[in-house]
Design an enzyme around this catalytic site. Structure first.
Site, PDB file in Angstrom:
ATOM      1  N   ASN A  80       0.460  -1.010   5.426  1.00  0.00           N
ATOM      2  CA  ASN A  80       1.397  -0.252   6.277  1.00  0.00           C
ATOM      3  C   ASN A  80       0.784  -0.321   7.655  1.00  0.00           C
ATOM      4  O   ASN A  80      -0.203   0.380   7.929  1.00  0.00           O
ATOM      5  CB  ASN A  80       1.444   1.228   5.895  1.00  0.00           C
ATOM      6  CG  ASN A  80       2.209   1.536   4.632  1.00  0.00           C
ATOM      7  OD1 ASN A  80       3.340   2.001   4.663  1.00  0.00           O
ATOM      8  ND2 ASN A  80       1.566   1.291   3.491  1.00  0.00           N
ATOM      9  N   LYS A 104      -9.442   1.982  -1.753  1.00  0.00           N
ATOM     10  CA  LYS A 104      -9.660   1.462  -0.395  1.00  0.00           C
ATOM     11  C   LYS A 104     -10.989   1.928   0.197  1.00  0.00           C
ATOM     12  O   LYS A 104     -11.301   3.130   0.188  1.00  0.00           O
ATOM     13  CB  LYS A 104      -8.499   1.913   0.488  1.00  0.00           C
ATOM     14  CG  LYS A 104      -8.502   1.393   1.916  1.00  0.00           C
ATOM     15  CD  LYS A 104      -7.189   1.828   2.595  1.00  0.00           C
ATOM     16  CE  LYS A 104      -7.036   1.327   4.002  1.00  0.00           C
ATOM     17  NZ  LYS A 104      -5.713   1.724   4.557  1.00  0.00           N
ATOM     18  N   ASN A 154      -7.050   6.212  -1.719  1.00  0.00           N
ATOM     19  CA  ASN A 154      -5.948   5.286  -1.440  1.00  0.00           C
ATOM     20  C   ASN A 154      -6.179   4.106  -2.399  1.00  0.00           C
ATOM     21  O   ASN A 154      -7.106   3.321  -2.211  1.00  0.00           O
ATOM     22  CB  ASN A 154      -6.019   4.858   0.040  1.00  0.00           C
ATOM     23  CG  ASN A 154      -4.837   4.009   0.466  1.00  0.00           C
ATOM     24  OD1 ASN A 154      -4.178   3.396  -0.365  1.00  0.00           O
ATOM     25  ND2 ASN A 154      -4.605   3.950   1.772  1.00  0.00           N
ATOM     26  N   CYS A 187      -4.816  -2.939   2.898  1.00  0.00           N
ATOM     27  CA  CYS A 187      -4.486  -2.858   4.319  1.00  0.00           C
ATOM     28  C   CYS A 187      -5.661  -3.130   5.245  1.00  0.00           C
ATOM     29  O   CYS A 187      -6.051  -4.273   5.407  1.00  0.00           O
ATOM     30  CB  CYS A 187      -3.824  -1.512   4.628  1.00  0.00           C
ATOM     31  SG  CYS A 187      -3.033  -1.549   6.240  1.00  0.00           S
ATOM     32  N   GLU A 201      -5.784   8.867   7.729  1.00  0.00           N
ATOM     33  CA  GLU A 201      -6.362   8.394   6.450  1.00  0.00           C
ATOM     34  C   GLU A 201      -7.742   8.983   6.205  1.00  0.00           C
ATOM     35  O   GLU A 201      -8.115   9.262   5.064  1.00  0.00           O
ATOM     36  CB  GLU A 201      -6.425   6.858   6.432  1.00  0.00           C
ATOM     37  CG  GLU A 201      -5.059   6.235   6.247  1.00  0.00           C
ATOM     38  CD  GLU A 201      -5.156   4.786   5.851  1.00  0.00           C
ATOM     39  OE1 GLU A 201      -5.743   4.478   4.799  1.00  0.00           O
ATOM     40  OE2 GLU A 201      -4.648   3.940   6.609  1.00  0.00           O
ATOM     41  N   GLU A 257       0.866  -1.199   0.000  1.00  0.00           N
ATOM     42  CA  GLU A 257       0.000   0.000   0.000  1.00  0.00           C
ATOM     43  C   GLU A 257       0.901   1.247   0.000  1.00  0.00           C
ATOM     44  O   GLU A 257       1.953   1.253   0.638  1.00  0.00           O
ATOM     45  CB  GLU A 257      -0.828  -0.031   1.295  1.00  0.00           C
ATOM     46  CG  GLU A 257      -1.660   1.215   1.556  1.00  0.00           C
ATOM     47  CD  GLU A 257      -2.201   1.273   3.004  1.00  0.00           C
ATOM     48  OE1 GLU A 257      -1.511   0.822   3.943  1.00  0.00           O
ATOM     49  OE2 GLU A 257      -3.319   1.780   3.169  1.00  0.00           O
TER      50      GLU A 257
HETATM   51  N1  CDT Z   1      -2.831   1.513   6.494  1.00  0.00           N
HETATM   52  C1  CDT Z   1      -3.721   0.917   7.316  1.00  0.00           C
HETATM   53  O1  CDT Z   1      -4.883   0.715   6.967  1.00  0.00           O
HETATM   54  N2  CDT Z   1      -3.269   0.554   8.530  1.00  0.00           N
HETATM   55  C2  CDT Z   1      -4.132   0.043   9.544  1.00  0.00           C
HETATM   56  C3  CDT Z   1      -3.635   0.486  10.864  1.00  0.00           C
HETATM   57  C4  CDT Z   1      -4.736   0.807  11.742  1.00  0.00           C
HETATM   58  S1  CDT Z   1      -4.233   1.695  13.140  1.00  0.00           S
HETATM   59  C5  CDT Z   1      -5.090   3.171  12.987  1.00  0.00           C
HETATM   60  C6  CDT Z   1      -4.289  -1.484   9.544  1.00  0.00           C
HETATM   61  O2  CDT Z   1      -5.406  -1.959   9.716  1.00  0.00           O
HETATM   62  O3  CDT Z   1      -3.301  -2.195   9.421  1.00  0.00           O
END
Ligand code: CDT
Length: 332
Positions: free
Chosen positions: A208, A133, A116, A183, A152, A48
């Site tokens: 990420n 996303k 995204n 993600c 985000e 991502e």
């Molecule tokens: N990039 C992304 O979606 N990361 C989220 C972290 C959540 S913490 C606010 C994940 O679900 O991995």
């Protein structure tokens, strides 16, 4: 190997610092594509938001000041080497990036919209599938209680392309049902099921994920962060009888840790390859797509066993509600 076997690679990226230009990331990605080619990979999956640092941790009061993190064209001069490498090595790729689109909104007004996004590109450089996303984690406003922001919801709109699946020729296989998640989507069984209902065979996803839970007051042991990521992907694959390639951007970016542990999972829910570093690393696996048949013709034969007439709450309701309290009188 059957004629429905594809060799896939998860091309995990180590950290990209805030000051690093796209050209550095793209150079690293091209090197991984070359290694993938040497190892017989036919489709390589990048993370991502693969071209920059994970910028939603950085607050900009004016959202337009964040536009330099976004791509207005794909390919562009900076990303063209990825498309050239695909042609040179005869390899397909998947990559996530921040997208700016001049596009009509729900009221028909054309405006600057930010998503995204991820794309699937074939070895000719054609964009075969695009996904935006849907499940955006984090928050929209600066949160002074957090030591690291996760903005985000500030920088992106909810994706407006649904969860598309396409039957794509890839590698030596004439048609593979390919879908994508990004993600946080991987944690939502609804997203996997919408893909499963389109007979998806291969799910591509990048992530990420901070190795620490930054929600104020929360504590979650590091190993559980990785466990929950794997659990979600393994369950999604098992319950929808598909493979997944799940690729991290990992390591310490601008002082903030993202975990690695990229995996490739089969339709039994087994991890068949896993990264061991938090840096640039290629893992590969042979995916015999005929393995998808067992689940979808037996325990998860949807047409035989699903009961959608009892699932209306799934789409009618967003948050959970409390059930009625049991009482002797009501039970009688
Ligand atoms: N990039 C992304 O979606 N990361 C989220 C972290 C959540 S913490 C606010 C994940 O679900 O991995």
């Amino acid at each position: 190997m059957t004629n429905r076997t594809i060799v896939v690679g998860a091309a995990q990226l180590g950290p990209i610092q805030k000051a690093e230009p796209r050209s550095i990331a793209v150079e690293r990605m091209v090197r991984l594509m070359e290694r993938a080619h040497q190892r017989g990979v036919e489709l390589v999956v990048f993370p991502e938001l693969a071209l920059t640092t994970f910028f939603p941790r950085h607050y900009h009061a004016d959202i337009a000041d964040a536009d330099h993190w976004f791509e207005t064209a794909m390919p562009s001069n900076e990303t063209a080497p990825l498309f050239a490498a695909a042609r040179k090595f005869g390899i397909g790729f998947h990559v996530g990036y921040a997208e700016i689109a001049e596009e009509a909104d729900e009221n028909g007004a054309v405006r600057r919209r930010r998503f995204n996004t991820s794309i699937l590109v074939n070895p000719d450089g054609d964009i075969m599938l695009k996904y935006r996303k849907v499940h955006l984690p984090g928050h929209a406003e600066f949160d002074p209680r957090r030591t690291v922001q996760h903005l985000e919801k500030r920088y992106f709109e909810v994706g407006n392309l649904g969860f598309p699946v396409i039957r794509a020729p890839m590698g030596g296989v004439p048609g593979i049902n390919v879908g994508m998640l990004i993600c946080n989507d991987r944690r939502w069984p609804e997203a996997w099921r919408v893909l499963g209902l389109q007979s998806v065979e291969l799910v591509l996803l990048g992530y990420n994920t901070p190795s620490l839970n930054m929600e104020a007051g929360g504590f979650e042991a590091h190993h559980l962060r990785v466990f929950h990521s794997h659990l979600s992907i393994q369950a999604g694959c098992y319950q929808n009888a598909c493979f997944a390639v799940a690729t991290a951007k990992a390591g310490t970016e601008d002082g903030c840790e993202l975990f690695g542990h990229s995996i490739i999972v089969n339709p039994q829910g087994e991890i068949i390859a896993m990264a061991t570093s938090w840096d640039d690393e290629l893992i590969t696996a042979d995916c015999n797509l005929d393995m998808c048949r067992l689940g979808r013709t037996t325990i998860f034969a949807f047409a035989k066993h699903r009961r959608p007439e009892t699932y209306s709450r799934i789409t009618a309701q967003v948050g959970a509600i409390e059930p009625a309290a049991w009482s002797k009188q009501a039970a009688e």
